[in-house]
Design a protein around this motif. Structure first.
Motif, short mmCIF file in Angstrom:
data_model
loop_
_atom_site.label_atom_id
_atom_site.label_comp_id
_atom_site.label_asym_id
_atom_site.label_seq_id
_atom_site.Cartn_x
_atom_site.Cartn_y
_atom_site.Cartn_z
N LYS A 124 0.58 -1.05 0.16
CA LYS A 124 -0.05 -0.01 -0.05
C LYS A 124 0.88 1.33 -0.17
O LYS A 124 1.52 1.24 0.85
CB LYS A 124 -0.87 0.31 1.42
N LEU A 125 0.42 2.05 -0.84
CA LEU A 125 1.48 4.25 -1.15
C LEU A 125 0.23 4.14 -0.80
O LEU A 125 -0.36 4.70 -1.71
CB LEU A 125 2.00 3.51 -2.13
N LEU A 126 0.40 5.47 0.28
CA LEU A 126 -0.06 7.03 -0.11
C LEU A 126 -0.51 7.90 -1.52
O LEU A 126 0.61 7.31 -1.54
CB LEU A 126 0.02 7.55 0.97
N THR A 127 -0.97 8.11 -1.47
CA THR A 127 -0.94 9.18 -2.87
C THR A 127 -0.12 10.28 -3.62
O THR A 127 0.32 10.89 -4.39
CB THR A 127 -2.03 9.32 -3.80
N ASN A 128 0.18 11.02 -1.66
CA ASN A 128 0.79 11.72 -1.55
C ASN A 128 2.45 11.52 -1.37
O ASN A 128 2.95 12.54 -0.87
CB ASN A 128 0.59 12.53 -0.95
N GLY A 129 3.15 10.57 -1.01
CA GLY A 129 3.86 9.45 -1.11
C GLY A 129 4.70 8.38 -1.52
O GLY A 129 4.34 8.42 -2.47
N ASN A 130 6.39 8.18 -0.87
CA ASN A 130 6.37 7.36 -1.36
C ASN A 130 7.36 6.14 -1.20
O ASN A 130 7.73 5.26 -1.64
CB ASN A 130 8.19 8.19 -2.18
N ASP A 131 6.56 5.61 0.50
CA ASP A 131 7.04 4.87 1.48
C ASP A 131 5.48 4.00 1.49
O ASP A 131 4.59 4.20 2.00
CB ASP A 131 7.11 5.44 2.72
N TYR A 132 6.43 2.66 0.51
CA TYR A 132 5.39 1.89 0.77
C TYR A 132 5.37 0.96 1.91
O TYR A 132 6.06 0.81 2.71
CB TYR A 132 5.50 0.08 -0.01
N GLU A 133 4.13 0.29 2.44
CA GLU A 133 3.84 -0.36 3.13
C GLU A 133 3.51 -2.13 3.14
O GLU A 133 2.55 -1.73 1.68
CB GLU A 133 2.71 0.10 4.52
N TYR A 134 3.95 -3.03 3.21
CA TYR A 134 3.36 -4.14 3.20
C TYR A 134 2.66 -5.81 4.30
O TYR A 134 2.29 -4.40 4.97
CB TYR A 134 4.59 -4.89 2.49
N PHE A 135 1.30 -5.45 3.84
CA PHE A 135 1.18 -6.61 5.71
C PHE A 135 1.31 -8.15 4.33
O PHE A 135 0.41 -8.55 3.45
CB PHE A 135 -1.03 -6.35 4.81
N ILE A 136 0.76 -8.91 5.54
CA ILE A 136 0.77 -10.00 5.36
C ILE A 136 -0.85 -10.73 5.21
O ILE A 136 -1.02 -10.23 6.27
CB ILE A 136 1.80 -11.20 5.98
N ILE A 137 -1.24 -11.39 4.70
CA ILE A 137 -2.46 -11.50 4.37
C ILE A 137 -2.52 -13.80 4.58
O ILE A 137 -1.88 -13.43 4.74
CB ILE A 137 -3.24 -11.38 3.12
N ASN A 138 -3.91 -13.86 5.23
CA ASN A 138 -4.55 -15.35 5.96
C ASN A 138 -3.78 -16.04 4.72
O ASN A 138 -3.22 -17.28 4.76
CB ASN A 138 -5.83 -15.31 6.55
N GLU A 139 -4.27 -16.24 3.67
CA GLU A 139 -4.02 -16.83 1.86
C GLU A 139 -3.75 -16.06 1.18
O GLU A 139 -4.32 -14.99 0.50
CB GLU A 139 -5.25 -17.15 1.67
N PRO A 140 -2.46 -16.68 0.25
CA PRO A 140 -2.08 -15.78 -0.96
C PRO A 140 -2.92 -15.73 -2.18
O PRO A 140 -4.08 -16.83 -1.95
CB PRO A 140 -1.19 -17.30 -1.90
N ILE A 141 -2.81 -14.56 -2.86
CA ILE A 141 -3.99 -14.40 -3.81
C ILE A 141 -4.00 -15.28 -4.59
O ILE A 141 -3.22 -15.90 -5.32
CB ILE A 141 -3.41 -12.93 -4.86
N LYS A 142 -5.39 -15.82 -5.37
CA LYS A 142 -5.18 -16.47 -6.38
C LYS A 142 -6.27 -16.32 -7.80
O LYS A 142 -7.23 -15.53 -7.97
CB LYS A 142 -6.15 -17.91 -5.86
N MET A 143 -6.12 -17.00 -9.09
CA MET A 143 -6.54 -16.35 -10.02
C MET A 143 -7.72 -17.27 -10.09
O MET A 143 -7.13 -19.00 -10.14
CB MET A 143 -5.65 -16.51 -11.02
N VAL A 144 -8.77 -17.76 -10.53
CA VAL A 144 -10.30 -18.36 -10.60
C VAL A 144 -10.74 -17.45 -11.80
O VAL A 144 -11.39 -16.42 -12.32
CB VAL A 144 -11.00 -18.33 -9.20
N ASN A 145 -10.31 -18.39 -13.44
CA ASN A 145 -11.00 -18.17 -14.04
C ASN A 145 -10.35 -16.74 -15.17
O ASN A 145 -11.66 -15.76 -15.36
CB ASN A 145 -12.13 -18.39 -14.15
#
Length: 522
Positions: A124-145
């Motif tokens: 995640k990145l604020l639109t008025n900044g250059n500093d990213y933050e990251y977040f670990i989620i409970n399951e990986p992002i997956k692709m379906v169809n």
């Protein structure tokens, strides 16, 4: 009498018929009653099986069509869902102009969130900044169809929403952040999250049961959503850090420190400025008297406060898609003192001395004019970092070891169909960076060899090496371009030549570079 009897008989028949019809009607009414009861029960059952969805208190049946429910878990189609909660969506990665369906990002007025298939991280990145933050989620992002999906927990973090799923009632309730800000601002008159210019990061504290408040003297504090005080209203400013659930506080004396979610002092307010640069190891960029350094979460110094700049300008190197400008490859901290750069690791060990004119190359393709060139700082495949010294470029790896000698006119990349290719120019000859490293720095034992071609190449290479070595004995830090005059033919500097002559000219220049690098280091 007969007539009388006859009349009574007819009357009795009519009464019997009436009673019979009354019974029939009664039975019909009873049947209809039970049918109505059945219909009502069926309608109730049918409604109970239908998923009920509300967003900010309003029913939204369209959302049901796009959600995926498997084994009691809800998966949200990222791009399709965005429009329902006030976000725009795009394919590919942010500021990477390629249509890559394995990546996407969503954007609201204040923030961008980026996603990659099979990754368990959201950036995640604020639109008025250059500093990213990251977040670990409970399951990986997956692709379906062909569509990227994320769990509801991931959607909560990415879209800054409350997402509640009551499986027993088959009901989904969603609240967006703007709605919550409106509701809690009305409930708490001392809240400091509504109105123009309010800090978006502080609004997100609502999602973690925290509310930034302000008293009549414009001092700030923190309470929970039940009104219980967490931090007293004694700070001139407070900023919530979502990724670590901490508060950066500024005292009346203008000094900054870190308070934890439960009001424990994490870093004493001793600094003019403070900023988190790595949540995993708890590293913070701190400033006093315009000098910068790095400390850890216990306040211990990692990099002393004696540098004029820490971190690079990631906007110079968009093609590298740098997520953390302060910590390259999760290890390297770039520092600048005066006009020179160096690098420390995240434990405070110096990787590169403070002797480089720049980190990264913005010189483009030099004399090559065939394609638009990207500025580069990093070579991800080998964890390389471009350095500049004596107006020439080279490359070190993340441990400070040589990948390319500091003898190059430029290093750059080109992008085609989403693929990035790295090039370097030495003595007006374009070479593929990866090919050079694989051949001369980290050769693979599985690469096939051609003995005749190698002998011919080395023969030419030795002639150039001898000339380069002779000239380098006079000036060991500079490549003498006049050695090129010993060759009868000048190599054309374009990508086609670089690719078609990579077998011979690549090896010739490669040997020359290697010899020059060895001489320079003597």
């Amino acid at each position: 009498m007969n007539d009388l009897i006859g009349n009574n008989y007819e009357q009795s028949n009519e009464q019997l018929k009436a009673k019979k019809w009354m019974k029939i009607i009664g039975i019909i009414l009873i049947i209809l009653f039970f049918i109505c009861i059945g219909l009502i029960a069926f309608m109730y059952y049918w409604k109970s099986t239908q998923l009920k969805i509300t967003i900010d208190g309003k029913t939204n049946s369209n959302l049901e069509e796009i959600l995926l429910i498997q084994n009691g878990q809800i998966y949200v189609p990222i791009r399709n869902f965005a429009q329902f909660v006030g976000y725009d969506s795009y394919s590919g990665d942010y500021k990477q102009y390629a249509e890559d369906n394995t990546k996407c990002y969503v954007q609201c007025a204040n923030e961008i969130a980026s996603f990659t298939m099979n990754s368990d991280k959201i950036y995640k990145l604020l639109t008025n900044g250059n500093d990213y933050e990251y977040f670990i989620i409970n399951e990986p992002i997956k692709m379906v169809n062909g569509v990227l999906y994320i769990t509801k927990e991931g959607a909560e973090k990415a879209f800054n929403i409350v997402f509640d799923y009551n499986q027993e009632q088959n009901k989904i309730t969603i609240y967006t952040l703007p709605y919550l800000v409106t509701q809690y601002s009305a409930q708490f008159k001392d809240s400091a999250i509504a109105g123009d210019g309010q800090n978006f990061s502080n609004q997100k504290a609502l999602l973690d049961n925290r509310l930034i408040v302000r008293n009549t003297e414009n001092y700030y504090g923190v309470s929970d959503l039940s009104g219980n005080e967490i931090l007293g209203t004694k700070y001139t400013s407070i900023k919530y850090v979502e990724s670590t659930r901490e508060f950066i506080v500024t005292t009346a004396e203008g000094k900054m420190g870190i308070m934890s979610y439960d009001a424990t002092t994490k870093i004493s307010p001793d600094y003019d400025q403070i900023k988190q640069i790595d949540k995993d190891t708890g590293l913070y960029l701190v400033t006093n008297n315009n000098k910068h350094g790095v400390i850890n979460s216990t306040g211990s110094i990692i990099v002393y406060l004696e540098y004029d700049q820490i971190g690079i300008d990631s906007n110079r190197f968009n093609s590298n898609n740098i997520k953390n400008q302060y910590l390259l490859y999760d290890n390297c901290i770039p520092v600048k003192k005066g006009d020179l750069w160096g690098i420390f690791d995240k434990n405070g060990r110096q990787i590169l001395p403070i002797e480089y004119e720049d980190l990264g190359c913005s010189a483009g393709a030099g004399s090559s004019t065939t394609q638009t060139a990207n500025n580069i700082l990093l070579l991800p495949e080998y964890k390389g970092i471009v350095v500049k010294k004596d107006n020439l470029y080279g490359m070190k790896d993340f441990e400070g070891k040589d990948l390319l000698p500091i003898a190059l006119k430029t290093i750059y990349s080109t992008t085609s169909a989403g693929e990035e290719t790295y090039y370097m120019i030495y003595n007006e000859q374009v070479m593929n960076v990866i090919t050079y490293i694989q051949t001369y720095v980290k050769p693979s034992t599985n690469q096939p060899s051609n003995n005749q071609n190698t002998d011919n190449t080395n023969s030419v290479a030795n002639e150039i090496n001898n000339s380069t070595t002779t000239n380098n004995t006079q000036t060991t830090n500079t490549v003498n371009n006049n050695t090129q005059a010993t060759n009868a033919n000048t190599v054309t500097t374009n990508q086609t030549t670089a690719n078609t002559q990579g077998s011979t000219n690549g090896n010739t220049t490669g040997n020359n570079l290697t010899q020059n690098n060895n001489t320079t280091q003597q």
